[in-house]
Design a protein around this motif. Structure first.
Motif, PDB file in Angstrom:
ATOM      1  N   ILE A  68      46.525  55.598  29.567  1.00  0.00           N
ATOM      2  CA  ILE A  68      45.523  54.542  29.449  1.00  0.00           C
ATOM      3  C   ILE A  68      44.620  54.574  30.679  1.00  0.00           C
ATOM      4  O   ILE A  68      45.111  54.590  31.818  1.00  0.00           O
ATOM      5  CB  ILE A  68      46.175  53.148  29.347  1.00  0.00           C
ATOM      6  CG1 ILE A  68      47.236  53.114  28.241  1.00  0.00           C
ATOM      7  CG2 ILE A  68      45.113  52.072  29.125  1.00  0.00           C
ATOM      8  CD1 ILE A  68      46.694  53.283  26.861  1.00  0.00           C
ATOM      9  N   LEU A  69      43.320  54.592  30.445  1.00  0.00           N
ATOM     10  CA  LEU A  69      42.350  54.484  31.526  1.00  0.00           C
ATOM     11  C   LEU A  69      42.053  53.003  31.765  1.00  0.00           C
ATOM     12  O   LEU A  69      41.730  52.263  30.833  1.00  0.00           O
ATOM     13  CB  LEU A  69      41.052  55.225  31.164  1.00  0.00           C
ATOM     14  CG  LEU A  69      39.898  55.100  32.167  1.00  0.00           C
ATOM     15  CD1 LEU A  69      40.261  55.796  33.482  1.00  0.00           C
ATOM     16  CD2 LEU A  69      38.607  55.675  31.586  1.00  0.00           C
ATOM     17  N   VAL A  70      42.193  52.557  33.012  1.00  0.00           N
ATOM     18  CA  VAL A  70      41.908  51.177  33.386  1.00  0.00           C
ATOM     19  C   VAL A  70      40.726  51.174  34.359  1.00  0.00           C
ATOM     20  O   VAL A  70      40.768  51.860  35.390  1.00  0.00           O
ATOM     21  CB  VAL A  70      43.130  50.506  34.049  1.00  0.00           C
ATOM     22  CG1 VAL A  70      42.799  49.070  34.453  1.00  0.00           C
ATOM     23  CG2 VAL A  70      44.324  50.529  33.109  1.00  0.00           C
ATOM     24  N   VAL A  71      39.690  50.427  34.030  1.00  0.00           N
ATOM     25  CA  VAL A  71      38.515  50.321  34.896  1.00  0.00           C
ATOM     26  C   VAL A  71      38.555  48.958  35.578  1.00  0.00           C
ATOM     27  O   VAL A  71      38.514  47.920  34.910  1.00  0.00           O
ATOM     28  CB  VAL A  71      37.212  50.486  34.098  1.00  0.00           C
ATOM     29  CG1 VAL A  71      36.006  50.379  35.033  1.00  0.00           C
ATOM     30  CG2 VAL A  71      37.195  51.832  33.377  1.00  0.00           C
ATOM     31  N   ARG A  72      38.654  48.986  36.910  1.00  0.00           N
ATOM     32  CA  ARG A  72      38.745  47.745  37.688  1.00  0.00           C
ATOM     33  C   ARG A  72      37.441  47.504  38.428  1.00  0.00           C
ATOM     34  O   ARG A  72      36.909  48.405  39.086  1.00  0.00           O
ATOM     35  CB  ARG A  72      39.892  47.842  38.696  1.00  0.00           C
ATOM     36  CG  ARG A  72      40.219  46.521  39.370  1.00  0.00           C
ATOM     37  CD  ARG A  72      41.342  46.657  40.368  1.00  0.00           C
ATOM     38  NE  ARG A  72      40.919  47.406  41.548  1.00  0.00           N
ATOM     39  CZ  ARG A  72      41.692  47.627  42.606  1.00  0.00           C
ATOM     40  NH1 ARG A  72      42.940  47.196  42.606  1.00  0.00           N
ATOM     41  NH2 ARG A  72      41.227  48.299  43.640  1.00  0.00           N
ATOM     42  N   HIS A  73      36.944  46.264  38.341  1.00  0.00           N
ATOM     43  CA  HIS A  73      35.667  45.930  38.962  1.00  0.00           C
ATOM     44  C   HIS A  73      35.800  45.122  40.240  1.00  0.00           C
ATOM     45  O   HIS A  73      34.805  44.951  40.954  1.00  0.00           O
ATOM     46  CB  HIS A  73      34.788  45.154  37.968  1.00  0.00           C
ATOM     47  CG  HIS A  73      34.277  45.988  36.848  1.00  0.00           C
ATOM     48  ND1 HIS A  73      34.783  45.930  35.570  1.00  0.00           N
ATOM     49  CD2 HIS A  73      33.312  46.930  36.830  1.00  0.00           C
ATOM     50  CE1 HIS A  73      34.157  46.788  34.800  1.00  0.00           C
ATOM     51  NE2 HIS A  73      33.263  47.422  35.529  1.00  0.00           N
ATOM     52  N   SER A  74      36.982  44.598  40.519  1.00  0.00           N
ATOM     53  CA  SER A  74      37.141  43.774  41.708  1.00  0.00           C
ATOM     54  C   SER A  74      38.613  43.680  42.063  1.00  0.00           C
ATOM     55  O   SER A  74      39.458  43.551  41.171  1.00  0.00           O
ATOM     56  CB  SER A  74      36.588  42.361  41.460  1.00  0.00           C
ATOM     57  OG  SER A  74      36.960  41.475  42.500  1.00  0.00           O
ATOM     58  N   PRO A  75      38.928  43.724  43.374  1.00  0.00           N
ATOM     59  CA  PRO A  75      40.332  43.518  43.758  1.00  0.00           C
ATOM     60  C   PRO A  75      40.814  42.114  43.426  1.00  0.00           C
ATOM     61  O   PRO A  75      42.020  41.856  43.388  1.00  0.00           O
ATOM     62  CB  PRO A  75      40.317  43.772  45.278  1.00  0.00           C
ATOM     63  CG  PRO A  75      38.900  43.547  45.697  1.00  0.00           C
ATOM     64  CD  PRO A  75      38.061  43.974  44.541  1.00  0.00           C
ATOM     65  N   HIS A  76      39.881  41.188  43.193  1.00  0.00           N
ATOM     66  CA  HIS A  76      40.250  39.819  42.828  1.00  0.00           C
ATOM     67  C   HIS A  76      40.576  39.692  41.343  1.00  0.00           C
ATOM     68  O   HIS A  76      41.003  38.619  40.900  1.00  0.00           O
ATOM     69  CB  HIS A  76      39.111  38.856  43.175  1.00  0.00           C
ATOM     70  CG  HIS A  76      38.773  38.818  44.633  1.00  0.00           C
ATOM     71  ND1 HIS A  76      39.660  38.411  45.596  1.00  0.00           N
ATOM     72  CD2 HIS A  76      37.630  39.169  45.295  1.00  0.00           C
ATOM     73  CE1 HIS A  76      39.092  38.493  46.796  1.00  0.00           C
ATOM     74  NE2 HIS A  76      37.863  38.940  46.636  1.00  0.00           N
ATOM     75  N   ALA A  77      40.327  40.750  40.579  1.00  0.00           N
ATOM     76  CA  ALA A  77      40.597  40.708  39.137  1.00  0.00           C
ATOM     77  C   ALA A  77      41.434  41.924  38.739  1.00  0.00           C
ATOM     78  O   ALA A  77      40.947  42.842  38.070  1.00  0.00           O
ATOM     79  CB  ALA A  77      39.290  40.663  38.355  1.00  0.00           C
ATOM     80  N   PRO A  78      42.711  41.961  39.178  1.00  0.00           N
ATOM     81  CA  PRO A  78      43.578  43.091  38.823  1.00  0.00           C
ATOM     82  C   PRO A  78      44.040  43.001  37.374  1.00  0.00           C
ATOM     83  O   PRO A  78      43.749  42.043  36.669  1.00  0.00           O
ATOM     84  CB  PRO A  78      44.748  42.942  39.790  1.00  0.00           C
ATOM     85  CG  PRO A  78      44.817  41.464  40.051  1.00  0.00           C
ATOM     86  CD  PRO A  78      43.398  40.964  40.014  1.00  0.00           C
ATOM     87  N   GLY A  79      44.795  44.003  36.954  1.00  0.00           N
ATOM     88  CA  GLY A  79      45.227  44.077  35.562  1.00  0.00           C
ATOM     89  C   GLY A  79      46.298  43.094  35.174  1.00  0.00           C
ATOM     90  O   GLY A  79      46.534  42.855  33.988  1.00  0.00           O
ATOM     91  N   GLY A  80      46.992  42.520  36.166  1.00  0.00           N
ATOM     92  CA  GLY A  80      47.951  41.460  35.908  1.00  0.00           C
ATOM     93  C   GLY A  80      48.949  41.786  34.818  1.00  0.00           C
ATOM     94  O   GLY A  80      49.478  42.902  34.711  1.00  0.00           O
TER      95      GLY A  80
END
Length: 896
Positions: free
Chosen positions: A659-671
């Motif tokens: 699975i490719l996960v695109v993260r836009h901010s360290p304040h909004a992780p995948g949880g």
């Protein structure tokens, strides 16, 4: 309590033998520091790393701080009067209809202080309910030593400073008994040897000169081999054997069945190991032998422990300063136990805690209708979790006193929020030493939490025996601690610091034992056929050892990694086609769990080691594997009789999906979303374009795509130039039949990718909000399978128009478009279904304090009452959201 700075002495009451003296620092009513008390005579300023972490536990965003009742399947806040009135009403009805034994009182080991004696007193005043017998911990060890010594009495830990050598037999003080570590180091500094005997390669091995790793459950053979070597050298304590013991000839006959080499082979150790042990006992006397709780976890643990006791006797270490075979102490011993009230009624039914699931299911005449749990998490810590769960669910009413929404709380109808030891006054003893310590209130109870004493105090007011129970803490402590006061202490003095009980530094120094003959009793029977046997189908003995980072199940959902770790010998893993970090399936005759494999070249090849205490609902429930048995002596729990098979996880479903996960901010992780994907076996690759990571050009190499949230505007390509290629990638994943999930910003980008307009709303949508499923949502394979919707976290100022061809699945009021499906298998979630307690707490705190600059202008929309209310409700809101998210992930990932 006065404001300003305070320094308060108290004592740790958690399930640990150390019972450390502590110093708490309080500023303006808030606990800010918790360290060891330098004036405590034994712990001497030492406290484990778990102590510092306990401050976070007290103020955890997951902590339940007000009573709750489960109504229509969901938790709702209640007043104390509502909760206690309901409990009293149920108790009265059940007692009237079925008798008091239809109620089970399940008292755990979380905290066993003086005032907690009175819980059982309450139920005995009620008429005597069903209670538990036996132990999850040291019952077999105490029972075995009682056979040898008449009554188990251990050496005071301070006496170990007189030892010239030490044997840590299945004991791991580096993780579970930190005050022993300086004593161990001092012995080595003085030239003495320290030996660790343990099948597992624990942290304490680094403290020792030698690590001997016997076959699990076969330690008795090693003890007998060392005894034979001492006897053959003529170094035995002949005076003790001839004048102060009985049964030696029978013990010698057991030894004579086998030679030293044969005994070592049966123990799974080398002859050199036995020689090291025997030489240490002969050349470096006195030797303190300390038994750990792992040694008790076998059906016939008494064979092992009695063999070690006999070795201590043969080597001349019984009744000698610096010697002894020490197992533990009575944490309830210093208190007046008649206040349990067991003599108030005829003998009442008891259930074996080691087989509590089976015992509950088989309990009839009367059937158990109500279970009241304090200081325990049985649906995590008791063996054979599936059976315990079935048993608890068969009861019509479960009351749970605790701190967190753990496994047991999930199966209760009433949650009573308990104080921690830092919020109450009491007195505590230890099962690891001879000191009693003050439990002084450090802070006021958080929220509406109450001590369990106060819970029962108020509950008693609803019954005719109120006048017999309802006394103050100080009045009760005056009576409960009468044996301590008789030793020369009083409550004011104890409030100032620890007091040593009138207990021997060196037990049996006069060689007089509380047995019928007054003599030490040698083991006179040993039946090898009763020891654990190898099963080719389940070749690894499962050792669920105490965790280093926490005490038992004392953790939160956010503390859990996606999967538990299980440690296997490196060569053993390779022989079976497994390498470090593989996902594996761990199976036993009663259940199975997934785990992350860690390999260790120093681990025995016939054991699998994992830390116990992980929550079942977090995927860490290792007691799904353990058999529910009872030890032959002492009614202990033989956790280590469980054998397992470990194999690579079958490549089915999500297993192995990339699975490719695109993260836009360290304040909004995948949880929770990403954690659950990993738990299901997916392999995640996370890229952060705004931190310089490149997006892949095509979906090749990935079976799914998750796009997370962030503070960026979905329409601002100039500030985020990766948006255009990302939207193309989203369409290409979907076109290739590979599922896509977009969360918040990711949801808006998904809408835009398919032609929808994104725009800024008039205000910020923030907090946990209840939405509704549309007709299309009810029929959808993902949303329709996980209804009803709980309140879900929102944190966004932008919204979007539904793209052409998309189906709206979840609608909101202030922001209509909340979840949609587009293309073949792409889902947009405007709400943050992925949040856990840490993420939510970070957002709430940061937003309230103006730390997120781009959202600061919206702060005036939300008043102080809003933040107070969301904090109070947060534990349940997060628990419901997490449970729902896990179901969504499983349904979404089914398309992989």
């Amino acid at each position: 309590m006065k404001m300003g700075k305070q320094r308060i002495i108290t004592t740790c009451t958690r399930d640990c033998p150390n019972a450390c003296g502590l110093v708490a620092s309080v500023e303006d009513g808030r606990l800010v520091r918790l360290v060891g008390d330098p004036d405590h005579p034994l712990t001497n300023g030492i406290a484990c790393h778990k102590t510092v972490k306990y401050i976070d536990r007290v103020y955890s965003p997951e902590r339940i701080t007000h009573p709750m009742l489960r109504r229509h399947g969901r938790w709702e806040r209640a007043t104390w009067n509502e909760a206690l009135d309901l409990i009293a009403k149920r108790i009265r009805r059940i007692v009237e209809e079925s008798g008091p034994e239809a109620i089970l009182y399940y008292q755990g080991y979380g905290e066993r202080t003086a005032l907690k004696l009175l819980h059982r007193y309450f139920f005995n005043l009620l008429g005597g309910v069903t209670t538990l017998r036996g132990s999850l911990c040291g019952g077999a060890g105490q029972g075995a030593q009682n056979l040898d010594f008449g009554e188990r009495v251990s050496h005071d830990p301070l006496d170990h400073r007189n030892s010239r050598s030490m044997v840590l037999w299945a004991r791991n003080p580096a993780s579970t008994n930190i005050s022993l570590v300086p004593i161990i180091r001092d012995i080595r500094k003085r030239g003495g040897s320290v030996i660790v005997i343990d099948p597992a390669h624990t942290r304490s091995a680094a403290l020792a000169d030698h690590h001997i790793r016997p076959k699990p459950g076969h330690d008795g053979y090693l003890a007998m081999a060392a005894a034979k070597l001492i006897l053959s050298a003529g170094a035995e304590d002949r005076e003790f054997i001839n004048h102060f013991s009985e049964g030696y000839e029978q013990f010698r006959a057991i030894l004579d069945r086998h030679g030293v080499a044969e005994l070592c082979a049966m123990a799974g150790v080398s002859t050199a190991d036995a020689v090291i042990l025997a030489n240490t006992l002969m050349a470096q006397k006195p030797t303190s032998i300390l038994l750990g709780w792992g040694l008790h976890r076998y059906e016939n643990a008494h064979h092992l422990i009695r063999a070690v006791d006999a070795l201590g006797a043969v080597s001349g270490n019984i009744g000698v300063a610096g010697g002894g075979v020490s197992q533990g102490f009575e944490e309830y011993g210093p208190f007046d136990q008649h206040y349990w009230g067991d003599t108030l009624n005829p003998p009442r039914r008891t259930l074996l805690i080691a087989r509590v699931g089976e015992e509950l299911l088989n309990a009839t005449d009367p059937k158990i209708r109500m279970i009241f749990v304090t200081a325990a998490n049985p649906l995590c810590m008791a063996p054979n979790t599936a059976k315990v769960t079935e048993a608890f669910d068969s009861a019509e009413f479960v009351v749970y006193s605790g701190h967190f929404m753990d496994d047991t709380a999930d199966h209760a109808q009433v949650f009573l929020p308990a104080t921690t030891f830092l919020e109450e006054d009491d007195v505590t003893a230890s099962y690891g030493h001879n000191y009693v310590g003050p439990v002084n209130r450090v802070i006021e109870p958080v929220g509406e939490c109450r001590s369990e004493f106060r819970m029962f105090h108020e509950l008693a007011a609803r019954f005719p025996f109120a006048d017999r129970f309802r006394r103050s803490e100080e009045e009760w402590l005056h009576d409960l601690c009468a044996p301590i006061w008789a030793m020369g202490c009083d409550l004011p003095a104890l409030r100032r610091g620890a007091f040593r009980l009138d207990a021997p530094m060196v037990p049996y120094v006069d060689k007089n034992f509380p047995t019928p003959s007054g003599k030490f009793r040698f083991m006179n029977e040993f039946t090898p056929s009763e020891l654990p046997r190898h099963d080719p189908e389940f070749p690894y003995r499962l050792l669920t050892i105490a965790p280093h980072g926490s005490i038992c199940s004392e953790r939160t959902m956010a503390d859990h990694a996606p999967l538990p770790e299980i440690v296997l010998n490196t060569g053993e893993a390779a022989e079976n086609g497994m390498i470090d970090n593989d996902l594996v399936l761990v199976r036993s005759p009663v259940g199975q769990v997934r785990a992350r494999l860690k390999v260790d070249p120093d681990q025995r090849p016939d054991v699998a080691v994992a830390e116990r205490g992980g929550w079942t609902k977090a995927g860490h429930g290792l007691n799904l594997l353990t058999r529910d048995m009872v030890s032959a002596v002492g009614q202990g729990t033989p956790f280590y009789e469980t054998a397992v098979a470990i194999t690579p996880c079958p490549q089915e479903g999500v297993m192995g999906a990339r699975i490719l996960v695109v993260r836009h901010s360290p304040h909004a992780p995948g949880g929770v979303f990403c954690k659950e994907l990993e738990r299901l076996g997916a392999i995640l690759t996370t890229v952060s374009p705004l931190e310089g990571d490149a997006l892949p050009q095509t979906p090749d190499g990935h079976e799914g795509l998750v796009v997370l949230g962030g503070p960026q505007h979905a329409f601002d390509d100039e500030a985020s130039p990766h948006f255009v290629p990302l939207m193309r990638l989203m369409r290409e994943f979907d076109a290739a039949g590979r599922p896509v999930a977009g969360i918040c910003l990711g949801c808006q980008l998904l809408a835009r990718a398919y032609g929808g307009r994104t725009w800024t709303m008039d205000g910020l949508e923030f907090g946990f909000i209840t939405h509704r499923a549309t007709t299309a949502g009810m029929a959808d394979r993902v949303i329709g399978s996980v209804l009803p919707l709980p309140p879900l976290m929102e944190f966004h100022e932008d919204s979007f128009d539904l793209p052409e061809g998309a189906e709206l699945l979840v609608a909101g009021d202030s922001c209509v478009n909340q979840c949609f499906r587009v293309g073949s298998n792409a889902y947009g979630f405007q709400f943050h279904l992925e949040v856990d307690s840490r993420i939510a707490d970070h957002w709430i705190t940061g937003f309230r304090n103006g730390e997120f600059g781009n959202y600061a202008v919206y702060a005036e929309q939300f008043g102080e009452e809003f933040f107070v209310a969301i904090r109070e409700r947060l534990p349940v809101l997060v628990a419901e959201s997490e449970a729902w998210c896990r179901k969504v992930v499983a349904a979404w990932a089914a398309a992989l």
